[in-house]
Design a protein around this motif. Structure first.
Motif, PDB file in Angstrom:
ATOM      1  N   LYS A 628       0.853  -1.196   0.000  1.00 32.02           N
ATOM      2  CA  LYS A 628       0.000   0.000   0.000  1.00 32.02           C
ATOM      3  C   LYS A 628       0.884   1.239   0.000  1.00 32.02           C
ATOM      4  O   LYS A 628       2.087   1.156   0.227  1.00 32.02           O
ATOM      5  CB  LYS A 628      -0.898  -0.019   1.234  1.00 32.02           C
ATOM      6  N   HIS A 629       0.259   2.392  -0.201  1.00 31.33           N
ATOM      7  CA  HIS A 629       1.060   3.621  -0.329  1.00 31.33           C
ATOM      8  C   HIS A 629       1.868   3.929   0.927  1.00 31.33           C
ATOM      9  O   HIS A 629       2.910   4.542   0.874  1.00 31.33           O
ATOM     10  CB  HIS A 629       0.156   4.807  -0.673  1.00 31.33           C
ATOM     11  N   ASP A 630       1.349   3.490   2.090  1.00 32.64           N
ATOM     12  CA  ASP A 630       2.087   3.802   3.321  1.00 32.64           C
ATOM     13  C   ASP A 630       3.306   2.894   3.490  1.00 32.64           C
ATOM     14  O   ASP A 630       4.087   3.063   4.430  1.00 32.64           O
ATOM     15  CB  ASP A 630       1.163   3.668   4.539  1.00 32.64           C
ATOM     16  N   ASP A 631       3.454   1.913   2.564  1.00 26.88           N
ATOM     17  CA  ASP A 631       4.632   1.027   2.591  1.00 26.88           C
ATOM     18  C   ASP A 631       4.734   0.185   3.856  1.00 26.88           C
ATOM     19  O   ASP A 631       5.800  -0.291   4.189  1.00 26.88           O
ATOM     20  CB  ASP A 631       5.937   1.835   2.453  1.00 26.88           C
ATOM     21  N   THR A 632       3.642   0.022   4.566  1.00 26.17           N
ATOM     22  CA  THR A 632       3.747  -0.797   5.781  1.00 26.17           C
ATOM     23  C   THR A 632       2.854  -2.019   5.722  1.00 26.17           C
ATOM     24  O   THR A 632       2.933  -2.873   6.576  1.00 26.17           O
ATOM     25  CB  THR A 632       3.353   0.010   7.030  1.00 26.17           C
ATOM     26  N   THR A 633       1.973  -2.076   4.706  1.00 21.74           N
ATOM     27  CA  THR A 633       1.082  -3.246   4.653  1.00 21.74           C
ATOM     28  C   THR A 633       1.020  -3.784   3.242  1.00 21.74           C
ATOM     29  O   THR A 633       1.254  -3.051   2.272  1.00 21.74           O
ATOM     30  CB  THR A 633      -0.347  -2.858   5.093  1.00 21.74           C
ATOM     31  N   ILE A 634       0.691  -5.049   3.149  1.00 21.07           N
ATOM     32  CA  ILE A 634       0.575  -5.693   1.843  1.00 21.07           C
ATOM     33  C   ILE A 634      -0.700  -5.203   1.184  1.00 21.07           C
ATOM     34  O   ILE A 634      -1.731  -5.030   1.835  1.00 21.07           O
ATOM     35  CB  ILE A 634       0.545  -7.224   2.026  1.00 21.07           C
ATOM     36  N   SER A 635      -0.628  -4.971  -0.143  1.00 19.64           N
ATOM     37  CA  SER A 635      -1.772  -4.414  -0.862  1.00 19.64           C
ATOM     38  C   SER A 635      -3.005  -5.290  -0.726  1.00 19.64           C
ATOM     39  O   SER A 635      -2.907  -6.514  -0.705  1.00 19.64           O
ATOM     40  CB  SER A 635      -1.436  -4.271  -2.336  1.00 19.64           C
ATOM     41  N   SER A 636      -4.161  -4.605  -0.724  1.00 18.17           N
ATOM     42  CA  SER A 636      -5.400  -5.368  -0.535  1.00 18.17           C
ATOM     43  C   SER A 636      -5.692  -6.238  -1.749  1.00 18.17           C
ATOM     44  O   SER A 636      -6.291  -7.306  -1.621  1.00 18.17           O
ATOM     45  CB  SER A 636      -6.556  -4.415  -0.270  1.00 18.17           C
ATOM     46  N   TRP A 637      -5.255  -5.792  -2.938  1.00 19.88           N
ATOM     47  CA  TRP A 637      -5.544  -6.625  -4.133  1.00 19.88           C
ATOM     48  C   TRP A 637      -4.853  -7.980  -4.012  1.00 19.88           C
ATOM     49  O   TRP A 637      -5.416  -9.012  -4.381  1.00 19.88           O
ATOM     50  CB  TRP A 637      -5.118  -5.918  -5.423  1.00 19.88           C
ATOM     51  N   LEU A 638      -3.662  -7.961  -3.426  1.00 13.37           N
ATOM     52  CA  LEU A 638      -2.914  -9.218  -3.285  1.00 13.37           C
ATOM     53  C   LEU A 638      -3.590 -10.104  -2.232  1.00 13.37           C
ATOM     54  O   LEU A 638      -3.724 -11.315  -2.399  1.00 13.37           O
ATOM     55  CB  LEU A 638      -1.466  -8.910  -2.888  1.00 13.37           C
ATOM     56  N   GLN A 639      -4.044  -9.457  -1.172  1.00 13.02           N
ATOM     57  CA  GLN A 639      -4.726 -10.222  -0.125  1.00 13.02           C
ATOM     58  C   GLN A 639      -6.010 -10.844  -0.658  1.00 13.02           C
ATOM     59  O   GLN A 639      -6.314 -12.011  -0.388  1.00 13.02           O
ATOM     60  CB  GLN A 639      -5.034  -9.309   1.067  1.00 13.02           C
ATOM     61  N   SER A 640      -6.750 -10.051  -1.465  1.00 10.58           N
ATOM     62  CA  SER A 640      -8.006 -10.574  -2.022  1.00 10.58           C
ATOM     63  C   SER A 640      -7.738 -11.741  -2.953  1.00 10.58           C
ATOM     64  O   SER A 640      -8.423 -12.768  -2.902  1.00 10.58           O
ATOM     65  CB  SER A 640      -8.728  -9.478  -2.812  1.00 10.58           C
ATOM     66  N   LEU A 641      -6.723 -11.576  -3.806  1.00 10.75           N
ATOM     67  CA  LEU A 641      -6.405 -12.655  -4.757  1.00 10.75           C
ATOM     68  C   LEU A 641      -5.998 -13.922  -4.015  1.00 10.75           C
ATOM     69  O   LEU A 641      -6.392 -15.028  -4.389  1.00 10.75           O
ATOM     70  CB  LEU A 641      -5.253 -12.231  -5.668  1.00 10.75           C
ATOM     71  N   ALA A 642      -5.206 -13.740  -2.964  1.00  8.77           N
ATOM     72  CA  ALA A 642      -4.747 -14.903  -2.204  1.00  8.77           C
ATOM     73  C   ALA A 642      -5.949 -15.624  -1.589  1.00  8.77           C
ATOM     74  O   ALA A 642      -6.056 -16.851  -1.648  1.00  8.77           O
ATOM     75  CB  ALA A 642      -3.782 -14.463  -1.119  1.00  8.77           C
ATOM     76  N   SER A 643      -6.839 -14.828  -1.037  1.00  9.70           N
ATOM     77  CA  SER A 643      -8.014 -15.414  -0.405  1.00  9.70           C
ATOM     78  C   SER A 643      -8.863 -16.163  -1.437  1.00  9.70           C
ATOM     79  O   SER A 643      -9.334 -17.274  -1.201  1.00  9.70           O
ATOM     80  CB  SER A 643      -8.825 -14.285   0.224  1.00  9.70           C
ATOM     81  N   PHE A 644      -9.014 -15.547  -2.608  1.00  9.60           N
ATOM     82  CA  PHE A 644      -9.776 -16.177  -3.699  1.00  9.60           C
ATOM     83  C   PHE A 644      -9.113 -17.483  -4.126  1.00  9.60           C
ATOM     84  O   PHE A 644      -9.772 -18.505  -4.337  1.00  9.60           O
ATOM     85  CB  PHE A 644      -9.854 -15.203  -4.878  1.00  9.60           C
ATOM     86  N   CYS A 645      -7.775 -17.431  -4.238  1.00  9.31           N
ATOM     87  CA  CYS A 645      -6.995 -18.632  -4.594  1.00  9.31           C
ATOM     88  C   CYS A 645      -7.346 -19.793  -3.675  1.00  9.31           C
ATOM     89  O   CYS A 645      -7.664 -20.884  -4.134  1.00  9.31           O
ATOM     90  CB  CYS A 645      -5.503 -18.367  -4.373  1.00  9.31           C
ATOM     91  N   GLY A 646      -7.215 -19.517  -2.386  1.00 11.57           N
ATOM     92  CA  GLY A 646      -7.450 -20.576  -1.420  1.00 11.57           C
ATOM     93  C   GLY A 646      -8.836 -21.176  -1.595  1.00 11.57           C
ATOM     94  O   GLY A 646      -9.007 -22.403  -1.666  1.00 11.57           O
TER      95      GLY A 646
END
Length: 1596
Positions: A628-646
């Motif tokens: 994310k822009h604050d450089d402290t958290t993983i982007s939500s798009w990646l989290q969503s994709l990972a969740s969808f993958c599972g």
């Protein structure tokens, strides 16, 4: 060459001699030079020209020339022609000349050479005049006229017969001739003769006859065999072009605006082309439209397609929509005017129908790609041709079992392409035809299926190994052709098919034989390139996206089924485009994940595979930021994709290899973001969940068997994971990814920090590290529970290979190896059980231990290489391996958990019974399920119980060899913590529990050389560094570990009986740590219950201090981690009220400071603050924490009996009945002496080094004090000796002395010096304040001296009363005293000072007590806590004493004798020694003046000398942890660093310096002395009050 110039003049002059031969030689060489034909030709011409020119000029005679030419003419076949050319040139030249002689010479030469050149050639090339002069023609004029006539006749005269001469009857006869029944034995030759007769008889025009033959052929197409030979024979009589012209004329006729060329004409033209009766190039020019027009039309189609796409993607407002529609209607109407026929395409179709592939191909090559086949009839014709060509091969290998199929008859045409009999034949023609078809194979699904089936059959053959090398190469070529066809033909055709699920499945049948790398490559081409290659595909892509948008807008949880059907329909043809859009939506809106996953159930296998590819492509998208822009958290798009993958991989049978390989590749590249995907996939597919939020109940369940884990260990009851976890396992094993992924993750943990983490925010680095670690734990857990023993052992190398070759961190290496050891042991155990059928428990245990030894022996050898050799001096490799190889499952059975789950099932069954609505058969099923589960759980519990018993037996046998302690026990504990506990307790939540449990287990097993006290002390003492270096999840696990450790400690602290039972005479609680060889362990060495409680208080204090420090740093990591840890240990800490309050204030401050700045810290702090408040009712005041349920004796005094140096509480001044009984006559005598001396020395005492009076718990009398004083004097000397020798004395009385001496005077002035004390505690003193302090001190000293006299008298009276008690009791008291003196953790003979205990009246004490309480509310750990604290520190340190193994301890009897002697001597010498004593004290005072509270340095020094830890004096300061945590911290850090050093003496000195600097900030020595005294009096007063309180309670 010579001929290039003129012939040399010498040759001409000497012609006869040499010239002629030279010339001949030249001509011969020129003729023979074949290499440069054209050059040679020119050179010969030149030579002959020169020769003839000399004749014309008269230099040579014509007969000489003709002679030589007759020779030359033989050199070349075309020499006569060359000569004629030369004559022609000379003819033109000489006719222009005026000199007649030259012309004559030329004529003579030609005449002489007539026999060399034929007349016809000369007539062709020479002028008519010249010919006339040569006599070759009679008259040139006549010749010219004749040639004109011939030319006219040839070129200008009409060839047609005069039409008037034709007789129509002839045509009628001709038609009858051609239209007769041809089935008999009528041949084309016979008919041709008749036609010739008709032409002759009726003067028919031969061209018109040919035209009529073609017309009849058109009408009778079935008679190819008749008409083709007829036309062929007829053409021998005509010019070749005639037929082409006639056909062209026919085509021209139909090129009117509305003309339609009949198919029969196309067919005739095609057949004639096929039989090569006409040339395609000749006919092609007669056909319309021209190629440029076709190209223009193609471009226009592309533009139109793009416009349609643009319209579909545009947002059109409703008002504009209607206008748009009207415009479109108008345009369509305009378009309806039919364009003229495309004759080229018509001819192409006919060619394909007759099977003339060569000519068809050349027509298609003239057009843009796929332009021709985009016309349906052509596509269908070409498909038909392919059908015919592949027929025999398809019948042989392609027809599925049980399918009949309709055979296709081949073309009755010998010139059609050869039919394919083998796969090799396909390559020659069929693949080529398919490539021309491209996406338009979609017009013929049956052919599509056939091609795919052939592909399947080919792959079967390709993958079988029985081929020779040559065949293999051919097959490789064929395979690449097949991939090409798939890419260019099959997939684009599927796109244009109308949602044909069968074709999709058929195609998957072939695709699944390709490795996923090839498949994904094909999908990539399909998705990113194919759709742009053709206008039709461009349109389809736009329509698909438009439709996808429509569906996705309406997709909800409620309409999953209908939407799913629509998605399925759309996906059959265009999966790549659809999934691309769906994934883009999921990345934006994660609430779509569940409905989308549910709606994908109507997909085909191919579509699922494409979905996997699309997911990987979306993950690998280089344009997307992973943070994310604050450089402290993983982007939500990646989290969503990972969740969808599972979710999607779990629910549907999609191949995982590509995704897993992608993650592995990312790890190889040092990128750990994508581990999120693996984590989700394993969690969803295997039901293995990794979360830090587990409750203790869940954790407990996780220590059971697999069934219990599944039932009670996870948040979501993830059911039915059997199939999905099997799929995951197969994917990992088939592609050999199981171990590589583990190793990559294990290595990447450090990679995150040292390679990836450089540029990244610390918070993100921690997150990534946690993610990497958690995924490793989860993945390892999956492998351990799902791989068979053989699979696991085959893949995981031994521990030394893992660590040394693969550079796997030790904790991860053991984590991976642990299941292997368990598998190994259990299989060995089963083997041994089968071998012998002995069923006794002992037999079983013996077998188990044998199997353990067999399996673990190599491991013990392997681990030696993991650490330096000196490590194994303290702990054995066996202990190290045992620690790392066991799990919670091996140590304890979670009975509660099993009971909980069984009860749940019982409740469920009851609910099923009560449920009226449930149908009976379902009821039965459900009940059966619950019963089966219940039985499983109970069976599992029983099995685990047996297992745990076996393991404990094994540990019992092993334990004696565990800890070698070749250096010191302290060092042993260090190694144990450093190499075992700390790395493992932050590995996972269960490991945290395991570590705490293991420590307790080692204690319970009475393991030699293991000091439980030391271990716990080291764990609780300095937690700042460990906390600060944790990631978020590690902090949580560390918190769990501390929580479990505190739980154990709190249990022991809570009840004397529990303590006595579990710790009473265990070696872990020995306070004198003897040399290894000595089997000590008598009761006197044990830390008693009350002192243990002091130690626990000290640990609580240290935790508070560390927590406050971390909270005050302002560092994000410190604050976050300590809050996490504190939240975890909340059930057991804080227990003491004032410590809780200090924490609460600090946390409240954090809440205020961080509210705006760092919201995540604010949330943590608020959460903790709330929970802390709710725990407040359970906190106890400090005196209750130390002195719960006091026994019959004065409980406070109990601290001294056994306490190591534990003084700090004044003798109670109320004369208590019990104490009176215990006094003796001797003591009364001494008392008199003492009271007299007291007045004299009192002022000195006030200034001198403070001394301590300690109550022994039996007597508070002054006579006792005298005894103590004498002992103390003696111990003063001993102490000095000790300093020199640096060897621990057997009876370290000095410790108590020093300690007590300091604390007493503190108490004396509690009421008088409240304010000054508070100032001292909280602020460094300014000079003015120091002066004030001095003044204030003077007056209390005077008052004090007065009170001494009166108090002393009152004591004297009390003693007289005591004398009356029976002497038997006195003896008992003596015995008890001597015993108790010996008993303490340091064999402390308790010494008291004469000067300090000045009694006060009860009223003044109660006043002080009130003030004291006020003070307590200000400073968190109060004075009394300070004293007890210092006490507890001494005890603690005593627990660590005597590591120096050289001095053996004295036996009890000797110690008693020594003490008796001491008592006698001290009575005689008491007065003489007082003065010396004071001097000693003053000297000591100078040494110790640095400390303005607590423990005298001397005892500290001893403690440090004898023991490496410096846990003692840190916390005894009376200031609250909130007051100066920073200075304390510095001091603590320094002390910590010192404790590791071996030169203990040095460390003491430096520490003294540091202590003085932190304590009183550079005061002058004089000031220090005064402030010290004041402090000591304060604290002494406080203690007296408490003691008084206690004794008065007893009276009541």
């Amino acid at each position: 060459m010579a001929a290039a110039g003129a012939l040399p003049a010498e040759w001409i002059k000497n012609w006869e001699k040499s010239g002629k031969s030279e010339f001949l030689q030249l001509c011969r060489t020129l003729s023979e030079n074949k290499s440069h034909e054209n050059v040679t030709f020119r050179d010969i011409q030149q030579a002959l020209y020169e020769l003839a020119n000399h004749v014309v000029k008269g230099n040579l005679k014509h007969d000489q020339a003709s002679n030589v030419l007759s020779d030359v003419i033989e050199f070349r076949d075309d020499m006569s022609s060359i000569l004629a050319d030369v004559f022609c040139v000379l003819d033109i030249e000489t006719s222009c000349l005026e000199e007649k002689s030259k012309r004559d010479h030329f004529t003579q030469l030609v005449l002489a050479c007539l026999y060399l050149v034929s007349d016809t050639v000369l007539k062709e090339r020479l002028d008519p005049e010249t010919l006339e002069s040569l006599g070759l023609i009679k008259q040139s004029q006549q010749f010219n006229q004749k040639s004109v006539k011939i030319k006219t006749k040839l070129f200008y005269k009409q060839q047609k017969f005069n039409l008037l001469r034709e007789e129509n009857e002839g045509y009628a006869k001709l038609i009858a001739e051609l239209g007769q029944d041809l089935s008999g034995n009528i041949t084309s030759d016979l008919i041709l003769e008749n036609i010739k007769s008709l032409i002759g008889c009726f003067n028919l025009d031969p061209n018109r006859v040919l035209d009529i033959i073609l017309e009849v052929y058109e009408c009778r197409p079935e008679y190819d065999e008749f008409f083709v030979p007829l036309i062929e024979s007829y053409m021998y009589m005509c010019e070749p072009q005639t037929l082409c012209h006639i056909l062209g004329f026919k085509f021209k006729f139909y090129q009117e605006p509305n003309g339609e060329t009949p198919s029969s004409l196309y067919r005739v033209a095609a057949v004639l082309l096929q039989h090569n009766l006409i040339d395609l190039e000749d006919l092609y020019v007669h056909l319309l439209p021209v190629d440029n027009a076709i190209l223009e039309e193609h471009k226009r189609e592309i533009v139109e397609a793009k416009q349609i796409v643009r319209k579909l993607t545009m947002v059109v407002l409703s008002s504009e929509k209607t206008e748009e529609k009207e415009k479109e209607k108008d345009k369509e109407e305009e378009k309806t005017e039919k364009p003229p026929d495309n004759q080229k395409l018509g001819l192409l179709e006919a060619l394909l129908k007759v099977g003339d592939w060569q000519h068809a191909q050349s027509i298609m090559d003239q057009m843009p790609p796929f332009y021709a086949t985009s016309h349906r009839p052509i596509a269908i014709a070409l498909c038909q041709l392919v059908h015919v060509t592949i027929e025999p091969l398809y019948r042989r290998v392609g027809v599925p079992k049980g399918a009949k199929g309709s055979p296709i008859s081949n073309l009755q045409n010998k010139r059609a392409p050869k039919q394919a009999e083998s796969f090799e034949d396909l390559r020659k023609e069929v693949f080529n035809m398919l490539c021309y078809l491209g996406p338009h194979l979609s017009h013929d699904p049956i052919l599509f299926a056939k091609v795919v089936r052939l592909g399947k059959a080919f792959m079967k053959e390709f993958q079988s190994d029985g081929n020779k090398q040559e065949d293999k190469e051919k097959m490789e070529i064929l395979f690449s052709c097949l991939l090409n066809i798939t890419d260019q033909v099959l997939l684009p055709s599927l796109t244009l098919m109308d949602c044909n699920a069968c074709m999709s499945e058929e195609l998957w049948g072939m695709f699944k034989t390709f490795p996923y790398q090839y498949r994904y490559r094909l999908y990539g081409q399909w998705k990113n390139e194919t759709y742009n290659s053709h206008p039709l595909l461009v349109k389809v892509k736009a329509q698909t996206i438009d439709r996808a948008k429509y569906i996705m807008k309406r997709l909800t949880k409620e309409n999953v089924k209908p939407s799913g059907r629509q998605i399925g329909k759309l996906s059959h043809s265009n999966p790549t485009i659809l999934f691309d859009y769906i994934l883009s939506q999921i990345q934006k809106y994660d609430n779509l994940i569940t409905p989308v996953v549910d709606s994908l159930k109507y997909l085909t296998s191919l579509n699922y595979d494409v979905l996997a590819y699309c997911i990987i492509e979306a993950l690998a998208n280089p344009e997307k930021e992973r943070m994310k822009h604050d450089d402290t958290t993983i982007s939500s798009w990646l989290q969503s994709l990972a969740s969808f993958c599972g979710a999607v991989f779990r629910k549907y049978p999609i191949e995982l290899a590509g995704l897993l390989q992608y993650v592995a590749n990312q790890l190889k590249a040092g990128k750990s973001f994508d581990l999120l995907i693996l984590k989700e996939v394993v969690q969803k597919m295997a039901g293995i969940e990794i979360t830090e939020e587990m409750t203790m109940e869940q954790l407990e369940a996780m220590t059971g068997g697999e069934q219990l884990k599944a039932e009670g260990g996870y948040f979501g009851q993830i059911r039915n994971t059997k199939k999905s976890s099997q799929r995951l396992k197969d994917a990992l094993l088939d592609h050999d990814l199981a171990l590589p992924l583990c190793l990559l993750m294990a290595q990447q943990r450090n990679g995150v920090i040292f390679q990836e983490g450089g540029e990244k925010h610390l918070k993100l680095v921690g997150k990534l590290y946690d993610q990497c670690h958690d995924t490793l734990v989860q993945f390892g857990g999956f492998l351990a529970s799902n791989l068979s023993t053989e699979d696991y052992i085959k893949r995981v190398p031994s521990i030394d290979v893992l660590c040394n070759e693969f550079h796997t961190p030790h904790d991860a290496a053991f984590f991976l190896s642990r299941p292997m050891y368990a598998h190994h042991i259990s299989s060995k155990y089963d083997e041994l059980k089968k071998a012998e059928k002995g069923n006794k428990q002992q037999h079983k245990v013996h077998k188990y231990i044998t199997s353990c030894e067999l399996v673990m022996a190599p491991v013990h050898d392997a681990v030696i290489s993991l650490h330096l050799p000196k490590v194994w001096d303290d702990i054995s490799p066996q202990f190290y391996a045992t620690f790392w190889s066991l799990t919670m499952y091996d140590l304890a059975v979670p009975h509660n958990s099993y009971d909980r789950e069984v009860n749940k099932l019982k409740v469920q069954m009851k609910a099923i019974d009560d449920n009226q609505e449930m149908p009976p058969n379902k009821k039965k099923k459900e009940k059966e399920r619950c019963t089966a589960l219940q039985d499983k759980l109970l069976e599992e519990e029983k099995k685990q119980l047996e297992h745990v018993q076996r393991v404990l037996q094994r540990l019992k046998l092993e334990k004696d060899n565990w800890l070698l302690a070749k250096s010191t026990k302290n060092e042993t504990i260090t190694k144990f913590l450093q190499l075992c506990i700390f790395p493992r307790c932050i590995f996972s939540a269960i490991d945290a529990v395991y570590c705490a449990h293991f420590v307790e287990l080692v204690h319970q097993q009475k393991t030699p050389n293991f000091s439980t006290l030391l271990c716990y002390d080291r764990v609780f003492s300095d937690i700042i560094y460990t906390v600060a270096s944790c990631t978020e999840n590690e902090a949580s696990r560390y918190g769990r570990f501390l929580c479990c450790m505190l739980e154990t400690v709190t249990r022991w602290h809570s009840d004397r009986n529990i303590y006595e039972k579990e710790c009473g005479n265990y070696p872990g609680f020995l306070t004198i740590l003897r040399a290894t060889g000595f089997d000590g362990g008598n009761k006197a060495d044990q830390l008693d219950y009350e002192n243990f409680r002091h130690v626990v208080h000290k640990w609580h204090y240290k935790l508070t201090k560390a927590s406050v420090h971390c909270l005050e740093t302002g560092e994000y990591t410190h604050i976050r981690n300590i809050l996490i840890v504190l939240t975890k240990i909340l059930p057991w800490y804080p227990k003491v009220l004032n410590l809780g309050q200090a924490l609460e204030r600090r946390v409240h401050k954090i809440c205020q400071e961080e509210k705006e700045k760092r919201p995540d810290l604010y949330a943590l702090a608020m959460g903790y603050s709330g929970q802390l408040k709710s725990r407040k009712p359970y906190m106890v005041p400090e005196n209750e924490f130390h002195h719960k349920d006091p026994p019959a004796r004065n409980a406070v005094a109990a601290t001294v009996q056994n306490g190591p140096g534990g003084a700090g509480l004044p003798a109670s001044l109320t004369i208590n009945a019990a104490k009176l009984e215990e006094s003796t006559a001797e003591e009364t005598d001494k008392l008199k002496e003492k009271t007299q001396g007291a007045v004299k020395v009192i002022n000195k005492a006030a200034n001198a080094t403070p001394k301590v009076m300690t109550s022994n718990g039996n007597s508070a009398s002054n006579s006792k004090i005298i005894k103590e004083k004498d002992e103390k004097e003696k111990s003063g000397k001993e102490k000095d000796k000790e300093k020199k020798e640096k060897t621990p004395a057997a009876i370290p009385e000095a410790k108590a002395l020093g300690k007590d001496g300091k604390d007493k005077p503190k108490e004396e002035r509690a009421n008088k010096d409240d304010k000054t004390r508070e100032i001292k505690e909280k602020t460094p003193k300014s000079d003015k304040e120091k002066e004030k302090a001095k003044k204030e001190e003077k007056t209390p000293k005077e008052e004090k001296s007065k009170t001494v006299v009166t108090n002393a008298e009152s004591k004297f009276a009390a003693e007289k009363e005591r004398e009356k008690e029976p002497s038997r009791e006195k003896d008992v008291a003596k015995d008890m005293k001597s015993k108790e003196n010996i008993k303490g953790g340091e064999k402390l003979s308790v010494a008291g000072s004469l000067k300090s205990p000045v009694p006060r009246s009860e009223t003044s004490e109660s006043e002080r007590e009130q003030k004291r309480r006020k003070v307590d509310t200000h400073s968190s750990p109060s004075h009394s806590s300070t004293v007890k604290d210092s006490l507890s520190e001494l005890k603690d340190s005593s627990a660590k004493h005597y590591i120096n193994h050289t001095a053996p301890a004295l036996s009890k009897s000797k110690e008693r004798e020594v003490e008796k002697k001491d008592l006698d001597k001290s009575r005689e010498r008491s007065r003489e020694r007082e003065k010396k004593d004071e001097k000693d004290r003053k000297e000591r005072k100078r040494d110790h003046s640095n400390s303005d509270r607590e423990v005298p340095q001397d005892s500290t020094k001893r403690r440090k000398e004898e023991n490496g830890t410096t846990g003692s004096s840190k916390h005894s300061k009376s200031e609250s942890p909130s007051d100066s945590p920073r200075s304390n911290e510095k001091e603590k850090e320094k002390n910590k660093s010192k404790s590791s050093g071996k030169e203990k003496g040095d460390s003491v000195k430096t520490e003294k310096m540091e202590k003085s600097s932190s304590g009183s900030k550079k005061e002058s020595r004089h000031d220090k002395e005064k402030t010290e005294k004041k402090e000591k009096r304060d604290s002494a007063g406080g203690k007296e009050e408490k003691k008084h309180h206690k004794s008065s309670d007893k009276h009541r």
